[in-house]
Structures are given as structure tokens and as C-alpha cells.
Design an enzyme around this catalytic site. Structure first.
Site, PDB file in Angstrom:
ATOM      1  N   ILE A 463     -48.480 -12.654 -15.537  1.00 50.96           N
ATOM      2  CA  ILE A 463     -48.901 -13.367 -16.753  1.00 50.96           C
ATOM      3  C   ILE A 463     -47.896 -14.440 -17.145  1.00 50.96           C
ATOM      4  O   ILE A 463     -47.919 -14.938 -18.273  1.00 50.96           O
ATOM      5  CB  ILE A 463     -49.173 -12.413 -17.927  1.00 50.96           C
ATOM      6  N   ASN A 623     -34.579  -9.989 -10.791  1.00 44.56           N
ATOM      7  CA  ASN A 623     -34.373 -11.434 -10.735  1.00 44.56           C
ATOM      8  C   ASN A 623     -33.655 -11.842 -12.017  1.00 44.56           C
ATOM      9  O   ASN A 623     -34.221 -11.775 -13.109  1.00 44.56           O
ATOM     10  CB  ASN A 623     -35.735 -12.145 -10.614  1.00 44.56           C
ATOM     11  N   GLU A 698     -40.860  -6.641 -23.025  1.00 43.25           N
ATOM     12  CA  GLU A 698     -41.064  -6.421 -24.454  1.00 43.25           C
ATOM     13  C   GLU A 698     -39.813  -6.100 -25.250  1.00 43.25           C
ATOM     14  O   GLU A 698     -39.705  -6.430 -26.427  1.00 43.25           O
ATOM     15  CB  GLU A 698     -42.103  -5.299 -24.631  1.00 43.25           C
TER      16      GLU A 698
HETATM   17 MO1  MOS Z   1     -48.040  -5.955 -23.778  1.00 43.51          MO
HETATM   18  S1  MOS Z   1     -48.278  -6.100 -25.806  1.00 43.51           S
HETATM   19  O1  MOS Z   1     -48.517  -4.378 -23.406  1.00 43.51           O
HETATM   20  O2  MOS Z   1     -48.954  -7.208 -23.111  1.00 43.51           O
END
Ligand code: MOS
Length: 733
Positions: A463, A623, A698
Site C-alpha cells: 500500500i 529495510n 502503525e
Molecule cells: Mo491498518 S489501520 O490495519 O491499515
């Protein structure tokens, strides 16, 4: 295993494709005969549709069809077994009936030959409503009824009430955090194409496997007939974990019309119909003995959810184990408001929960007259009290030491407003950060090919975090191949089953599977070498060595391409399956600490974050560049949470007001600190998995808002318990 590639600060292998514009995102796919969909979105937040007049819109150029609740096909809600397994609640489908639960809900869908024609016609669909007075805030919902407890979330140990009432020192405070909206650069989008009862859809998705199974349940067809693809995603922050109404609406329209349909969610509706971070109200009570040891902790949180679906924020997820304490209670409850359903947003629960807890810890330290860092050190624990298990690998004290050292914390004058720089009052604050380390089952396939390249595939996705690159590094670590000769394909649900890019678990989940698949591919290559017609026919495969892309044995060496060509074989491959189990002897969590300097200029009422030093303990770093990027980005998002972000609603109508990039405030270049130092501790957690990796997406945002708030308090003496911290909070006397 070559150690120098693991941990190396390699640039992203997908960087060139993204920067040159050749990377296709969900709305960059144009199947032949593509039609375009545009939504008509509810302009009321509660009530019902009394009529939909499409007569004018139907006559407009290029219009193919207009769907709404009277003519939309019947689909299936996801069954509860599926829902429980995937930890999401059953949800209402778009266009089920004429009820309106939130502003921005899809009430009609126009399909036309071009995007512009679809949008134009959508503006001419005439919808009449019977509006009810909406519930538009957490406090309003609380005034109307009791919050609903999430019983399964409750944690209690010892006797927190008795310990609190008998304690030498205590504080009680309530903190609130607002609704925030994910604003990934790439808008949510779907391009759906049916062929012979088979659905292929490109989706801006953090989980192609999950997306495929959700669509299979909703359309009632075999998952084998669905391909979900997300080769590139312009970030998500959690908003792209689940399937939202637009994807269902788009795929259904494509099936009805028997032609491909593309739907892009407009930026304004990304504030209504694709999730947001729930608002919270959190009451914290802390108590200590005379030595500054915590003897009671309670954390009761309430968050907003919708009338469509229930979402619980795990605000107490860190509180139950971050500090050593025998008497702890966590409760979590929800209230319903007329907004779309909230969802996970970067460090869901923990981001809000640690704002409250780490602010309260600062308040407690002040009350007992102890340095806040010393107070945290004193209450450090190497055991997870909520599970009564040791942490698998915890270096929180080292994180405190290294970050404090680099920051210069020992020079802090604790007196409020005592540290100056020119016209500014400096504030120094700190907070701990914390996140659970998780992993899931995973399959992967790696092959060494006759053209001299390696190929790795897994149905996880990147992502924007660097997953493509760290998969290639993992293959390189075993094969010795340069990254340019390693092709990685992700984001396709027909590849071996991989995890959601969420929960910070993609790295810990996918890399061990990629690693094992690579090792098996090398073993397969050795076997090919020793078989009849092989380059080392008749030798013992166990005696061969594979180094830097070459097979060595019997004093000779061969490229793997030559090994394969000798037997006219296309590839030597390995398939691996790893599972989520990590045993029950340890609690797996990541740790860290943020130190923040803010400057408050009372003359011109200016507040800036000047410096941030953070030390993060997330296991082996794969990395150094992408890992530091994740923490830097999360720190910035934490500054946004502390000072800027808030989705505001018109309380008369329930509609979001600042639903665009101009008015939804995030930190700009001018708001950036003068320096951000990220210290990656890099201690492999081999009890968690054989590679020692935990994941880093996170944790960096957790605790950050509290560190800023604590610094603001140190400068100004104003304890702001309601985010975001605004200038108005600081100039009021
Ligand atoms: Mo995360 S809030 O589990 O993309």
C-alpha cells in the site's frame, strides 16, 4: 543467508513505475466497452427517500442506466460465520431500501458512456426526502441514551476500585478525540468486469483475498470465479481494508449491464461512505503509592459508530499491558450517530487510547513531582499483565535511554514555561508508543527461472509501505541475486493466499513464507542439478552450495539458468505455507518512545513542533529506509492528530463541512519540525518468527499526540485534553 541485504536502506523497487506514472491504480484500467458510474449521494443524514425522479437525468447525453433502491438487484449480506472469521460486522448493502442512515449514503447510481456524462446526469437526479433530526456527535448521542458495552473487550484484573480509593496519589481525567478522515492520495475506486460468470475487479484495496471473498459472499458465487486485483495502491491508512458500498454498487451494475463499469468515489464522499476514525471519549483513573508505583489503572472508552454497522475502537488495547500494575480495568462501549460506519485508521484504538493514557501518565507524574520519563521507567514491566506472560522481546528501556539521550532530556527544566528560545517558550514532552505484533496464515511461491531471474508472488499487496521491496530483499538474502533480477508480483487474489496489508502484520506474515519458499526453490534447483541430464548428475544434492546466484559443487560452479537449461526446465520453484500461531508462552508487542519539543510564541500565538526524536523497537529491520519512512510518516500523522485533524459536521444537517483537501487540515510543509530523528533499535524477535520481524506501519503514530500535548503543557501550563489542540485553547486565560 546474506546478512547485508536484510536491513539495507534500499530504495523502493516500484519507485520508478510510480514516479513515471506507469503504475496502474484501480481507476487506470480501461477494459473494452467500459462504462462509467457516478453516485447520487444523500443530502440528509437521517430519514427516508420519498421519491426519486430520474426522468430528466435519463434523457441526458450518454446515460445508459440509473439504479436506485427500486430497481437495484437483490444481493446477499455477508453471513455471520464469514463476518466473525474476518472480524468485521455484518453490514447493510447499498440500495437495500429507502432508509437513509448518514449523509453521503449512495441513493442512486448513474451509468453513462463517459465519466463526465455520468456525473452531469447524477446532478440531475431529483431525490425527495423525509428528513429526521440526525444524531451528529458523541455528546449528543450520550445525552440521548446509554452507551452499549462491547462485552468481549472488557479486561479486569485485581480490584482497581479499592486500590484507587485507598491510594496515596490519584488522578481522574476525561479525554476526547474527534472524528478524523483517512485521506489517501488515491481515491477509492473500482473497475469491475464480468465475463462468463467470472468477476475481475481492480480495487483500491488493502486486501485482495479478503475483497474476493467478500464479493463472493455478496454475489453468492464461488470465490474461484472472482479475481480481485490491486497491483498498486495510493495508500489507505486502513480505509481500504474492507469492501465499501461503491465496490458492491459498481460490480452489480457491471453484471446487470453486461459491460465493464468503473466507479471513482469523489473526494467529498471519502468523508462519508468509506470509513473514518471514530470519535472517542475516554475516562482514565490512575493511582500510585508513595514510591510512584502504579497501583490502579482504569480506562473506560466510548466511541461513535453508525446505524449501519458496529465498530468498536480498542482504546484500552495498550493500557492493559504497557505498565506493571496489579489492578486494571478496561471497558469499551459505543454510541450510534448518523455518520457512515467508522473503521480502522492507522493504529486504530491505540492512537486514541495512548493519547489519553500517555497524557494521564504525564498528569500523574506531575502530581507526584516526578520526571515523566523517570515515572515511566519506574513502572516499566517486562511482562504483559493482561495475559500474565512475558513479552517476547522488549527493549522499551533502551528506547527511552537512546531517544532521551539524543533529545537531551536531562537538560529539561521541569518548571512550566521556564525554557525559552528567543520570543518562544519551549515545551518538552514525551510519551511511550505501543502496538501489538500480529501475524496471519500465509502462502507464497518463489521460482528461479531459466532466464536467470527469480519470481516471487503472494496475494498480499504493497500500500506504499515498501512490501514489494522487502519481499525482493528476502529473496535476495537467500539467493544472492541483485534486486534488479528479482521480480515480485503482489496484489492479485489468484496468487498464493496472503494477508491484508493492515494491523502492521504484512511483513511478519509474508516474509517468513517468502523466505521458506525461496529456500525450497533452491533445494529444488539442487535436485535438478543432480538428476539424470543434470549439470552434476549423480552427485549428492546435500553437498551442493548455492551462493550469489550460482550452484557450487565438485569444484565447479553453474548459474542457476544453466542448471535449468541443461534439463530443459523453465523454473525451479518452492511453495511455502506459514501459519499465524506463535505459541502461548509469550505476549508479542512492539514498543517505543517519542520525545517532542514545541515552541509557543505567546506574542503572535504561534505553536510549532520543532523537534522529534523517536526510538522504535519493532524487531529486525528489513529495510532501514522504508522502515524509517513509515515512522517519519506516522510521526507527521501524529502531529496532525495533535494539532490539526478533525472532521467537522454541521449539527443541523449532519453533513461534513470540511470535506476536501483545502479545509481538512493536515500538517503542511511549514508545519514540519526542523528535525525528526528516528532510531530503529533492530533487535530481532525470533520468538515471534524465524526472521525476527514484527512490522512498523502503525506504531509510530501511537503516543505521538500525547507527546505533543505534554510538551504544550510544559510550555504553557495548559492541559489540553480534547484533540486537536487549537490556538484558542492556549490563549484563553
Ligand atoms: Mo491498518 S489501520 O490495519 O491499515
Amino acid at each position: 543467508m546474506s546478512t547485508d541485504i536484510i536491513g539495507a536502506a534500499k530504495p523502493r523497487i516500484d519507485g520508478t513505475a510510480k514516479l513515471s506514472g506507469s503504475a496502474p491504480y484501480a481507476a487506470d484500467h480501461y477494459p473494452a466497452n467500459l462504462a462509467y458510474a457516478y453516485g447520487v449521494f444523500s443530502t440528509i443524514a437521517a430519514g427516508e427517500i420519498t421519491s426519486i425522479d430520474v426522468s430528466q437525468a435519463k434523457k441526458m447525453p450518454g446515460v445508459i442506466e440509473i439504479f436506485h433502491h427500486d430497481n437495484f438487484p437483490n444481493l446477499h449480506r455477508t453471513p455471520s460465520s464469514f463476518v466473525q472469521q474476518n472480524k468485521v460486522d455484518e453490514t447493510r448493502l447499498p440500495f437495500e431500501d429507502n432508509h437513509v442512515y448518514y449523509g453521503g449514503q449512495f441513493v442512486a447510481l448513474v451509468i453513462a458512456d463517459t465519466f463526465e456524462n455520468a456525473r452531469d446526469a447524477a446532478y440531475h437526479v431529483d431525490v425527495a426526502y423525509r428528513a429526521k433530526k440526525p444524531v451528529t456527535s458523541l455528546s449528543q448521542a450520550l445525552a440521548q441514551g446509554e452507551p452499549k458495552p462491547a462485552d468481549n473487550k472488557k479486561h479486569e484484573r485485581g480490584d482497581p476500585d479499592t486500590a484507587y480509593s485507598g491510594a496515596a496519589h490519584k488522578i481522574e481525567a476525561t479525554y476526547t478525540t474527534p472524528i478524523e478522515t483517512h485521506n489517501p492520495m488515491e481515491m477509492h475506486a473500482t473497475t469491475a468486469h464480468w465475463h462468463d460468470g467470472h468477476l475481475t475487479f481492480y480495487e483500491a484495496s488493502q486486501g485482495v483475498v479478503f475483497a474476493k471473498h467478500t464479493m463472493a459472499a455478496i454475489f453468492g458465487i464461488n470465490p474461484a470465479r472472482i479475481d480481485a486485483r490491486a497491483p498498486y495502491i495510493g495508500s489507505g491508512f486502513g480505509s481500504k481494508l474492507w469492501i465499501w458500498p461503491h465496490a458492491v454498487a459498481c460490480a452489480a451494475a457491471a453484471r446487470e449491464l453486461d459491460r465493464p463499469v468503473q466507479l471513482v468515489v469523489p473526494r467529498q464522499q471519502m468523508f462519508t461512505t468509506t470509513g473514518h476514525r471514530a470519535a472517542t471519549q475516554q475516562k482514565i483513573r490512575l493511582a500510585t503509592d508513595d514510591d510512584g508505583k502504579l497501583v490502579s489503572i482504569s480506562h473506560d472508552s466510548i466511541n461513535t459508530t453508525s446505524f449501519v454497522n458496529r465498530y468498536v475502537e480498542s482504546c484500552g488495547s495498550c493500557t492493559k499491558s504497557l505498565y506493571g500494575c496489579d489492578n486494571v480495568r478496561i471497558t469499551e462501549s459505543t454510541v450510534q450517530v448518523n455518520h457512515g460506519t467508522p473503521t480502522s485508521m492507522r493504529a486504530p484504538g491505540a492512537a486514541q487510547g495512548l493519547f489519553a493514557l500517555e497524557s494521564a501518565i504525564d498528569e500523574m507524574a506531575e502530581q507526584i513531582g516526578m520526571d515523566p520519563l523517570e515515572f515511566r521507567r519506574r513502572n516499566y514491566t517486562a511482562r504483559d499483565g493482561s495475559k500474565d506472560l512475558p513479552f517476547s522481546s522488549v527493549h522499551l528501556l533502551e528506547a527511552y535511554d537512546k531517544a532521551a539521550d539524543k533529545f537531551g532530556w536531562s537538560k529539561r527544566n521541569p518548571k512550566i514555561g521556564s525554557m525559552m528560545r528567543g520570543p518562544e517558550i519551549l515545551g518538552w514532552g514525551m510519551a511511550a508508543c505501543n502496538w501489538e505484533a500480529m501475524k496471519r496464515d500465509c502462502d507464497a511461491r518463489v521460482s528461479l527461472r531459466a532466464d536467470g531471474t527469480a519470481f516471487a508472488s503472494c496475494a498480499t499487496q504493497d500500500i506504499g509501505t515498501g512490501t514489494y521491496t522487502i519481499v525482493a530483499q528476502t529473496v535476495a538474502s537467500l539467493t544472492g541475486l541483485p534486486l534488479e533480477r528479482i521480480e515480485v508480483e503482489l496484489g492479485n487474489s489468484s496468487y498464493p493466499k496472503g494477508p491484508l496489508s493492515g494491523g502492521s502484520w504484512a511483513t511478519a506474515t509474508a516474509l517468513p513464507a517468502i523466505h521458506n519458499a525461496t529456500a525450497k526453490a533452491i533445494d529444488a534447483l539442487k535436485q535438478h542439478a543432480v538428476e539424470e541430464d543434470g549439470v552434476l548428475a549423480g552427485r549428492d544434492a546435500g553437498q551442493l552450495e548455492f551462493v550469489n546466484g550460482k550452484l557450487h559443487g565438485n569444484g565447479r560452479s553453474f548459474s542457476f539458468a544453466d542448471v535449468l537449461k541443461a534439463r530443459k526446465i523453465g523454473e525451479a520453484f518452492g511453495e511455502a505455507h506459514t501459519n499465524a500461531a506463535s505459541g502461548d508462552e509469550y505476549s508479542f508487542r512492539s514498543f517505543g518512545a517519542h520525545f517532542v519539543e514545541i515552541g509557543w510564541d505567546p506574542g503572535i500565538s504561534r505553536l510549532r513542533v520543532h523537534r522529534v526524536v523517536s526510538a522504535i523497537d519493532v524487531g529486525q529491520i528489513v529495510n532501514a529506509k522504508t522502515a524509517a519512512n513509515q515512522v517519519e510518516g506516522a510521526i507527521d500523522m501524529g502531529i496532525g492528530m495533535a494539532l490539526f485533524e478533525q472532521t467537522e459536521y454541521d449539527h443541523r444537517t449532519g453533513m461534513p463541512i470540511n470535506n476536501n483537501y483545502a479545509e481538512y487540515l493536515v500538517p503542511t510543509h511549514l508545519d514540519q519540525p526542523e528535525s525528526v530523528d528516528v532510531i530503529l533499535l533492530d533487535h530481532p524477535d525470533t520468538k515471534f518468527n524465524e526472521l525476527g520481524v514484527r512490522g512498523i506501519g502503525e506504531i509510530g503514530i501511537t503516543g505521538m499526540a500525547a507527546a505533543v500535548a505534554n510538551a504544550v503543557y510544559h510550555a504553557t501550563g495548559k492541559r489540553v485534553r480534547d484533540l486537536p489542540i487549537r490556538i484558542e485553547d492556549l490563549i484563553q486565560t
